[in-house]
Design an enzyme around this catalytic site. Structure first.
Site, PDB file in Angstrom:
ATOM      1  N   HIS A 112      45.504  36.365  31.954  1.00  0.00           N
ATOM      2  CA  HIS A 112      46.425  36.892  32.971  1.00  0.00           C
ATOM      3  C   HIS A 112      46.066  38.316  33.344  1.00  0.00           C
ATOM      4  O   HIS A 112      46.892  39.034  33.909  1.00  0.00           O
ATOM      5  CB  HIS A 112      47.877  36.818  32.486  1.00  0.00           C
ATOM      6  CG  HIS A 112      48.226  35.518  31.834  1.00  0.00           C
ATOM      7  ND1 HIS A 112      48.175  35.329  30.475  1.00  0.00           N
ATOM      8  CD2 HIS A 112      48.579  34.325  32.363  1.00  0.00           C
ATOM      9  CE1 HIS A 112      48.493  34.086  30.187  1.00  0.00           C
ATOM     10  NE2 HIS A 112      48.740  33.446  31.306  1.00  0.00           N
TER      11      HIS A 112
HETATM   12 FE1  FES Z   1      48.100  36.808  29.114  1.00  0.00          FE
HETATM   13 FE2  FES Z   1      46.129  37.951  27.732  1.00  0.00          FE
HETATM   14  S1  FES Z   1      46.935  38.546  29.611  1.00  0.00           S
HETATM   15  S2  FES Z   1      47.253  36.175  27.216  1.00  0.00           S
END
Ligand code: FES
Length: 183
Positions: free
Chosen positions: A148
Site C-alpha cells: 500500500h
Molecule cells: Fe500496507 Fe505495507 S503499506 S502492508
C-alpha cells in the site's frame, strides 16, 4: 439438556452419562483443538517464542547493503548504513516524525551504522523492499512496502504512507564487533 433425559430410566441415565462425557470431551479436546489455531493467528505460539535467538555475522555486509535473516519465523533485515544514509537519518528533526525516534534510539552506541529491524511492514505485515531492490524505490532511501505504499527512511522510520509506526527494532546485542544476537 442432561436433566431432560435423566428421568428416562436406566436408558436415560446412560444417555445422560454419554452426554456429560461428550460435553467434557468437547471442552477438553475439541475446545483446545478449535482454540489453538485461533490463538496461533493472534500471537506467536509458545514454541515460536521459545525458539532460540538468531545470530547474524555483520562483517560481510557492505555499506548500503542489507541482508535478510529469519527471527521467530519472520523476516529480519540487518543493514549497514553508508555515511550518507546516517547523515540523512540524523538530518531529519525527530520531532517532525510520525513515530519520533532518532537513529541513535534505534541502533547501539558505537554501532550506529548497523540497523536491525523486522522486515514486516507495520501497516498490514507485508515484507518491505530495500531501496536497492528493483524499481520500487522508497522516496526516503530506506525501505518501501509495495502493498500500500509505505515509505521508510534510512533509519527504518515511517515517513509516508499508511503504516502507523517505524519498522520494529527487535531486542538484540553485539556479542562481538561482528556478531549480533537477536532475541
Ligand atoms: Fe500496507 Fe505495507 S503499506 S502492508
Amino acid at each position: 439438556t442432561p436433566d431432560m433425559v435423566a428421568d428416562g430410566g436406566e436408558d436415560g441415565v446412560r444417555r445422560r452419562d454419554f452426554i456429560n462425557i461428550a460435553a467434557v470431551g468437547a471442552a477438553g479436546v475439541g475446545g483446545v483443538a478449535v482454540l489453538l489455531p485461533l490463538i496461533s493467528q493472534m500471537a506467536p505460539s509458545a514454541d515460536v517464542l521459545a525458539e532460540s535467538s538468531t545470530e547474524v555475522d555483520v562483517s560481510a555486509i557492505e555499506p548500503g547493503q542489507a541482508i535478510k535473516a529469519v527471527f521467530r519465523k519472520q523476516p529480519l533485515f540487518v543493514k549497514r548504513l553508508t555515511p550518507a544514509e546516517i547523515e540523512a537519518a540524523n538530518a531529519t528533526p525527530t520531532g517532525s516524525l510520525r513515530d519520533a525516534e532518532s537513529l541513535a534510539d534505534r541502533t547501539k552506541a558505537g554501532h550506529e551504522d548497523i540497523l536491525v529491524t523486522m522486515g514486516v511492514c507495520t501497516h498490514l505485515g507485508c515484507v518491505p523492499l530495500g531501496a536497492a531492490e528493483g524499481e520500487l524505490k522508497g522516496e526516503y532511501g530506506g525501505y518501501f512496502c509495495p502493498c500500500h505504499g509505505s515509505h521508510y527512511d534510512t533509519a527504518g522510520r515511517i515517513r509516508k504512507g499508511p503504516a502507523p509506526t517505524n519498522l520494529e527494532v527487535p531486542e538484540y546485542e553485539f556479542l562481538s564487533d561482528t556478531v549480533i544476537q537477536v532475541g
